[in-house]
Scaffold this motif. Structure first.
Motif, mmCIF file in Angstrom:
data_model
loop_
_atom_site.group_PDB
_atom_site.id
_atom_site.type_symbol
_atom_site.label_atom_id
_atom_site.label_comp_id
_atom_site.label_asym_id
_atom_site.label_seq_id
_atom_site.Cartn_x
_atom_site.Cartn_y
_atom_site.Cartn_z
ATOM 1 N N MET A 2 0.844 -1.178 0.000
ATOM 2 C CA MET A 2 0.000 0.000 0.000
ATOM 3 C C MET A 2 0.894 1.248 0.000
ATOM 4 S SD MET A 2 -3.011 1.027 2.708
ATOM 5 C CE MET A 2 -4.138 -0.218 2.117
ATOM 6 N N PRO A 3 0.609 2.235 -0.846
ATOM 7 C CA PRO A 3 1.468 3.428 -0.921
ATOM 8 C C PRO A 3 1.380 4.296 0.338
ATOM 9 C CG PRO A 3 -0.421 3.642 -2.388
ATOM 10 C CD PRO A 3 -0.468 2.263 -1.813
ATOM 11 N N HIS A 4 2.434 5.039 0.556
ATOM 12 C CA HIS A 4 2.468 5.942 1.699
ATOM 13 C C HIS A 4 1.400 7.022 1.565
ATOM 14 C CE1 HIS A 4 6.951 4.859 2.362
ATOM 15 N NE2 HIS A 4 6.161 4.035 3.002
ATOM 16 N N ILE A 5 0.992 7.566 2.720
ATOM 17 C CA ILE A 5 0.102 8.716 2.760
ATOM 18 C C ILE A 5 0.853 9.847 3.455
ATOM 19 C CG2 ILE A 5 -2.030 7.385 2.622
ATOM 20 C CD1 ILE A 5 -2.291 7.714 5.674
ATOM 21 N N PHE A 6 0.321 11.069 3.343
ATOM 22 C CA PHE A 6 1.070 12.252 3.771
ATOM 23 C C PHE A 6 0.191 13.187 4.591
ATOM 24 C CE2 PHE A 6 2.654 10.422 -0.047
ATOM 25 C CZ PHE A 6 4.020 10.362 0.164
ATOM 26 N N HIS A 7 0.824 13.863 5.541
ATOM 27 C CA HIS A 7 0.121 14.827 6.388
ATOM 28 C C HIS A 7 1.056 16.004 6.631
ATOM 29 C CE1 HIS A 7 -2.640 16.220 9.530
ATOM 30 N NE2 HIS A 7 -1.532 16.552 10.188
ATOM 31 N N ILE A 8 0.590 17.212 6.328
ATOM 32 C CA ILE A 8 1.408 18.405 6.548
ATOM 33 C C ILE A 8 1.051 19.019 7.896
ATOM 34 C CG2 ILE A 8 -0.168 19.921 5.273
ATOM 35 C CD1 ILE A 8 2.451 21.346 4.249
ATOM 36 N N THR A 9 2.079 19.465 8.621
ATOM 37 C CA THR A 9 1.871 20.003 9.960
ATOM 38 C C THR A 9 3.020 20.934 10.336
ATOM 39 O OG1 THR A 9 1.287 19.382 12.238
ATOM 40 C CG2 THR A 9 3.048 18.112 11.179
ATOM 41 N N GLU A 10 2.904 21.517 11.501
ATOM 42 C CA GLU A 10 3.968 22.375 12.021
ATOM 43 C C GLU A 10 4.980 21.520 12.777
ATOM 44 O OE1 GLU A 10 2.094 25.772 14.060
ATOM 45 O OE2 GLU A 10 0.341 25.233 12.848
ATOM 46 N N ARG A 11 6.244 21.892 12.676
ATOM 47 C CA ARG A 11 7.321 21.122 13.308
ATOM 48 C C ARG A 11 7.074 20.926 14.805
ATOM 49 N NH1 ARG A 11 11.580 18.153 11.860
ATOM 50 N NH2 ARG A 11 12.148 19.579 10.201
ATOM 51 N N SER A 12 6.624 21.957 15.520
ATOM 52 C CA SER A 12 6.430 21.838 16.970
ATOM 53 C C SER A 12 5.360 20.803 17.313
ATOM 54 C CB SER A 12 6.077 23.190 17.591
ATOM 55 O OG SER A 12 4.847 23.659 17.087
ATOM 56 N N LEU A 13 4.332 20.674 16.475
ATOM 57 C CA LEU A 13 3.290 19.673 16.727
ATOM 58 C C LEU A 13 3.838 18.262 16.531
ATOM 59 C CD1 LEU A 13 0.288 21.436 14.975
ATOM 60 C CD2 LEU A 13 0.751 21.271 17.438
ATOM 61 N N TRP A 14 4.699 18.091 15.529
ATOM 62 C CA TRP A 14 5.340 16.790 15.326
ATOM 63 C C TRP A 14 6.298 16.482 16.479
ATOM 64 C CZ3 TRP A 14 5.223 12.133 14.186
ATOM 65 C CH2 TRP A 14 6.357 11.362 13.984
ATOM 66 N N ASP A 15 7.066 17.469 16.913
ATOM 67 C CA ASP A 15 7.986 17.257 18.035
ATOM 68 C C ASP A 15 7.230 16.830 19.293
ATOM 69 O OD1 ASP A 15 10.143 17.884 16.413
ATOM 70 O OD2 ASP A 15 10.328 19.944 17.165
ATOM 71 N N ALA A 16 6.091 17.460 19.552
ATOM 72 C CA ALA A 16 5.280 17.091 20.725
ATOM 73 C C ALA A 16 4.741 15.671 20.576
ATOM 74 C CB ALA A 16 4.140 18.085 20.902
ATOM 75 N N ALA A 17 4.343 15.309 19.372
ATOM 76 C CA ALA A 17 3.841 13.958 19.122
ATOM 77 C C ALA A 17 4.931 12.915 19.352
ATOM 78 C CB ALA A 17 3.305 13.855 17.699
ATOM 79 N N ARG A 18 6.123 13.222 18.905
ATOM 80 C CA ARG A 18 7.233 12.281 19.112
ATOM 81 C C ARG A 18 7.466 12.041 20.593
ATOM 82 N NH1 ARG A 18 11.697 15.088 16.337
ATOM 83 N NH2 ARG A 18 12.918 13.803 17.720
ATOM 84 N N ALA A 19 7.371 13.088 21.398
ATOM 85 C CA ALA A 19 7.561 12.948 22.846
ATOM 86 C C ALA A 19 6.417 12.135 23.472
ATOM 87 C CB ALA A 19 7.658 14.324 23.495
ATOM 88 N N ARG A 20 5.204 12.284 22.928
ATOM 89 C CA ARG A 20 4.007 11.622 23.454
ATOM 90 C C ARG A 20 3.869 10.189 22.928
ATOM 91 N NH1 ARG A 20 1.009 15.548 22.154
ATOM 92 N NH2 ARG A 20 0.420 14.756 20.123
ATOM 93 N N GLY A 21 4.365 9.944 21.708
ATOM 94 C CA GLY A 21 4.270 8.616 21.118
ATOM 95 C C GLY A 21 3.209 8.485 20.043
ATOM 96 N N THR A 22 2.302 9.471 19.945
ATOM 97 C CA THR A 22 1.272 9.457 18.908
ATOM 98 C C THR A 22 1.022 10.871 18.403
ATOM 99 O OG1 THR A 22 -0.528 9.662 20.513
ATOM 100 C CG2 THR A 22 0.037 7.434 19.785
ATOM 101 N N TYR A 23 0.638 10.948 17.128
ATOM 102 C CA TYR A 23 0.265 12.228 16.507
ATOM 103 C C TYR A 23 -1.251 12.295 16.475
ATOM 104 C CZ TYR A 23 -0.149 16.035 13.217
ATOM 105 O OH TYR A 23 -0.471 17.226 12.630
ATOM 106 N N GLU A 24 -1.833 13.407 16.974
ATOM 107 C CA GLU A 24 -3.280 13.488 17.124
ATOM 108 C C GLU A 24 -3.879 14.805 16.639
ATOM 109 O OE1 GLU A 24 -4.661 12.077 20.931
ATOM 110 O OE2 GLU A 24 -3.020 10.634 21.055
#
Length: 107
Positions: free
Chosen positions: A1-23
């Motif tokens: 199955m091909p990859h899918i994509f989501h655009i976001t702000e770097r700080s939101l991704w950084d917070a997700a990495r610390a939390r373990g999930t992107y929401e």
């Protein structure tokens, strides 16, 4: 199955990495508010980025999360906003950080 994509702000991704999930569902709306996370195909990404971030001048750089659908543990559905319209991938639950196989800086 091909990859899918989501655009976001770097700080939101950084917070997700610390939390373990992107929401975050989309710009300014959470998964809990929207019910799913808006994603796109590679071909849909420029139009989505222009629609959501065309006038963006925020403090964070924008990044694109490259998501491997095989690593999701929640449903992924391709759906149109209106009958017969273009279908977009929607993730019905949090995206585990392990499902994000790459992070690209958006131009």
């Amino acid at each position: 199955m091909p990859h899918i994509f989501h655009i976001t702000e770097r700080s939101l991704w950084d917070a997700a990495r610390a939390r373990g999930t992107y929401e975050m569902s989309t710009r300014g709306r959470t998964l809990q508010e929207e019910g799913f996370i808006h994603c796109s195909t590679r071909a849909q990404l420029p139009g989505v980025a222009e629609f959501l971030y065309g006038s963006y001048d925020g403090p964070d750089e924008l990044v694109v999360l490259v998501i491997d659908p095989e690593r999701l543990d929640v449903p992924l559905k391709y759906e149109a906003a209106e009958a017969g319209g273009e279908e977009f991938p929607h993730v019905y639950g949090p995206v585990p950080v392990g499902a994000v196989v790459d992070v690209e800086v958006w131009r």
